[in-house]
Design a protein around this motif. Structure first.
Motif, mmCIF file in Angstrom:
data_model
loop_
_atom_site.group_PDB
_atom_site.id
_atom_site.type_symbol
_atom_site.label_atom_id
_atom_site.label_comp_id
_atom_site.label_asym_id
_atom_site.label_seq_id
_atom_site.Cartn_x
_atom_site.Cartn_y
_atom_site.Cartn_z
ATOM 1 N N GLN A 58 -0.508 -30.804 10.320
ATOM 2 C CA GLN A 58 -0.974 -30.242 11.585
ATOM 3 C C GLN A 58 -2.455 -29.941 11.444
ATOM 4 O O GLN A 58 -2.845 -29.154 10.568
ATOM 5 N N MET A 59 -3.261 -30.554 12.288
ATOM 6 C CA MET A 59 -4.709 -30.414 12.203
ATOM 7 C C MET A 59 -5.213 -29.733 13.462
ATOM 8 O O MET A 59 -5.074 -30.277 14.565
ATOM 9 N N ASN A 60 -5.766 -28.545 13.305
ATOM 10 C CA ASN A 60 -6.315 -27.779 14.430
ATOM 11 C C ASN A 60 -7.821 -27.612 14.253
ATOM 12 O O ASN A 60 -8.360 -27.821 13.164
ATOM 13 N N SER A 61 -8.475 -27.217 15.320
ATOM 14 C CA SER A 61 -9.928 -26.976 15.293
ATOM 15 C C SER A 61 -10.661 -28.142 14.649
ATOM 16 O O SER A 61 -11.517 -27.968 13.773
ATOM 17 N N LEU A 62 -10.337 -29.336 15.085
ATOM 18 C CA LEU A 62 -10.905 -30.535 14.467
ATOM 19 C C LEU A 62 -12.405 -30.629 14.707
ATOM 20 O O LEU A 62 -12.913 -30.234 15.773
ATOM 21 N N LYS A 63 -13.092 -31.166 13.710
ATOM 22 C CA LYS A 63 -14.544 -31.322 13.737
ATOM 23 C C LYS A 63 -14.880 -32.807 13.611
ATOM 24 O O LYS A 63 -14.095 -33.577 13.044
ATOM 25 N N PRO A 64 -16.045 -33.213 14.062
ATOM 26 C CA PRO A 64 -16.436 -34.626 13.899
ATOM 27 C C PRO A 64 -16.378 -35.077 12.441
ATOM 28 O O PRO A 64 -16.035 -36.245 12.175
ATOM 29 N N GLU A 65 -16.669 -34.200 11.519
ATOM 30 C CA GLU A 65 -16.636 -34.571 10.103
ATOM 31 C C GLU A 65 -15.225 -34.772 9.563
ATOM 32 O O GLU A 65 -15.055 -35.208 8.424
ATOM 33 N N ASP A 66 -14.206 -34.473 10.372
ATOM 34 C CA ASP A 66 -12.827 -34.780 9.981
ATOM 35 C C ASP A 66 -12.461 -36.233 10.279
ATOM 36 O O ASP A 66 -11.362 -36.687 9.918
ATOM 37 N N THR A 67 -13.357 -36.943 10.927
ATOM 38 C CA THR A 67 -13.109 -38.358 11.235
ATOM 39 C C THR A 67 -12.935 -39.161 9.952
ATOM 40 O O THR A 67 -13.803 -39.139 9.074
ATOM 41 N N ALA A 68 -11.809 -39.847 9.843
ATOM 42 C CA ALA A 68 -11.490 -40.598 8.634
ATOM 43 C C ALA A 68 -10.168 -41.332 8.845
ATOM 44 O O ALA A 68 -9.451 -41.073 9.823
ATOM 45 N N VAL A 69 -9.848 -42.212 7.903
ATOM 46 C CA VAL A 69 -8.498 -42.743 7.813
ATOM 47 C C VAL A 69 -7.713 -41.796 6.913
ATOM 48 O O VAL A 69 -8.150 -41.483 5.804
ATOM 49 N N TYR A 70 -6.584 -41.339 7.400
ATOM 50 C CA TYR A 70 -5.745 -40.404 6.665
ATOM 51 C C TYR A 70 -4.558 -41.161 6.052
ATOM 52 O O TYR A 70 -3.883 -41.917 6.749
ATOM 53 N N GLY A 118 -2.129 -40.506 14.440
ATOM 54 C CA GLY A 118 -3.578 -40.521 14.527
ATOM 55 C C GLY A 118 -4.043 -40.857 15.937
ATOM 56 O O GLY A 118 -3.261 -41.182 16.814
ATOM 57 N N GLY A 119 -5.362 -40.762 16.135
ATOM 58 C CA GLY A 119 -5.924 -41.088 17.439
ATOM 59 C C GLY A 119 -7.291 -40.482 17.628
ATOM 60 O O GLY A 119 -7.924 -40.021 16.676
ATOM 61 N N LEU A 120 -7.721 -40.490 18.875
ATOM 62 C CA LEU A 120 -9.025 -39.953 19.265
ATOM 63 C C LEU A 120 -8.822 -38.570 19.881
ATOM 64 O O LEU A 120 -7.971 -38.404 20.782
ATOM 65 N N VAL A 121 -9.591 -37.597 19.417
ATOM 66 C CA VAL A 121 -9.472 -36.233 19.937
ATOM 67 C C VAL A 121 -10.865 -35.628 20.020
ATOM 68 O O VAL A 121 -11.765 -35.983 19.241
ATOM 69 N N GLN A 122 -11.060 -34.736 20.960
ATOM 70 C CA GLN A 122 -12.347 -34.068 21.114
ATOM 71 C C GLN A 122 -12.506 -32.967 20.069
ATOM 72 O O GLN A 122 -11.508 -32.414 19.571
ATOM 73 N N PRO A 123 -13.733 -32.624 19.728
ATOM 74 C CA PRO A 123 -13.947 -31.502 18.800
ATOM 75 C C PRO A 123 -13.245 -30.241 19.296
ATOM 76 O O PRO A 123 -13.272 -29.942 20.492
ATOM 77 N N GLY A 124 -12.619 -29.548 18.359
ATOM 78 C CA GLY A 124 -11.845 -28.362 18.708
ATOM 79 C C GLY A 124 -10.398 -28.646 19.030
ATOM 80 O O GLY A 124 -9.595 -27.716 19.155
ATOM 81 N N GLY A 125 -10.053 -29.916 19.154
ATOM 82 C CA GLY A 125 -8.693 -30.299 19.489
ATOM 83 C C GLY A 125 -7.766 -30.338 18.290
ATOM 84 O O GLY A 125 -8.156 -29.974 17.163
ATOM 85 N N GLY A 182 0.966 -44.705 2.007
ATOM 86 C CA GLY A 182 1.102 -45.268 3.331
ATOM 87 C C GLY A 182 -0.070 -46.173 3.653
ATOM 88 O O GLY A 182 -1.019 -46.292 2.874
ATOM 89 N N GLN A 183 -0.013 -46.777 4.832
ATOM 90 C CA GLN A 183 -1.033 -47.748 5.221
ATOM 91 C C GLN A 183 -2.260 -47.076 5.828
ATOM 92 O O GLN A 183 -3.301 -47.717 5.980
ATOM 93 N N GLY A 184 -2.152 -45.820 6.165
ATOM 94 C CA GLY A 184 -3.275 -45.084 6.742
ATOM 95 C C GLY A 184 -3.206 -45.019 8.253
ATOM 96 O O GLY A 184 -2.704 -45.938 8.906
ATOM 97 N N THR A 185 -3.719 -43.930 8.787
ATOM 98 C CA THR A 185 -3.812 -43.771 10.237
ATOM 99 C C THR A 185 -5.199 -43.204 10.571
ATOM 100 O O THR A 185 -5.672 -42.272 9.918
ATOM 101 N N GLN A 186 -5.839 -43.786 11.570
ATOM 102 C CA GLN A 186 -7.209 -43.416 11.919
ATOM 103 C C GLN A 186 -7.224 -42.135 12.749
ATOM 104 O O GLN A 186 -6.496 -42.013 13.740
ATOM 105 N N VAL A 187 -8.059 -41.204 12.351
ATOM 106 C CA VAL A 187 -8.326 -39.992 13.134
ATOM 107 C C VAL A 187 -9.806 -39.994 13.477
ATOM 108 O O VAL A 187 -10.655 -40.063 12.577
ATOM 109 N N THR A 188 -10.109 -39.937 14.765
ATOM 110 C CA THR A 188 -11.492 -39.915 15.227
ATOM 111 C C THR A 188 -11.706 -38.682 16.076
ATOM 112 O O THR A 188 -10.985 -38.467 17.060
ATOM 113 N N VAL A 189 -12.681 -37.870 15.675
ATOM 114 C CA VAL A 189 -13.009 -36.640 16.397
ATOM 115 C C VAL A 189 -14.376 -36.836 17.038
ATOM 116 O O VAL A 189 -15.400 -36.902 16.348
ATOM 117 N N SER A 190 -14.379 -36.943 18.348
ATOM 118 C CA SER A 190 -15.620 -37.254 19.049
ATOM 119 C C SER A 190 -15.513 -36.825 20.503
ATOM 120 O O SER A 190 -14.439 -36.871 21.100
#
Length: 119
Positions: free
Chosen positions: A81-93, A9-16, A110-118
């Motif tokens: 594998q998550m492509n074309s990420l959108k801000p609305e995909d932001t969540a704990v996975y 998980g991590g921080l990624v820009q929209p479209g990433g 699992g314990q969860g991993t944070q995905v932030t699309v911003s």
């Protein structure tokens, strides 16, 4: 006992893109279905994708064509594998697995991993 450990998980820009991994370890005889869920703040946990032990896959409509679930049975690992990420995909996975040990079939998380699309 069985443990599921997510990573990627991590921080990624929209479209990433990001690739999540979830490795299972412990007293494992066989793993059946493996799934990814997500939970955004203030929302219920929702199913994202599932892969069977035979490799069949299903996706939620909101990720079809953008996300791909896969597994490596030799490594007891599931990927997302998550492509074309959108801000609305932001969540704990969270990953989830149906695991048969020597005696019981049980559900593990699992314990969860944070995905932030911003941007």
């Amino acid at each position: 006992q069985v443990q599921l450990v997510e990573s990627g998980g991590g921080l990624v820009q929209p479209g990433g893109s990001l690739r999540l991994s979830c490795a299972a370890s412990g007293s494992i005889f066989r793993i059946y279905g493996m799934r990814w869920y997500r939970q955004a703040p203030g929302k219920q946990r929702e199913l994202v994708a599932v892969v069977t032990s035979g490799g069949s896959t299903k996706y939620a409509d909101f990720v079809k064509g953008r996300f791909t679930i896969s597994r490596d049975n030799a490594k007891n690992t599931v990927y997302l594998q998550m492509n074309s990420l959108k801000p609305e995909d932001t969540a704990v996975y969270y990953c989830n697995a149906e695991v048969l040990d020597s005696d019981y079939l049980s559900d593990y998380w699992g314990q969860g991993t944070q995905v932030t699309v911003s941007s």
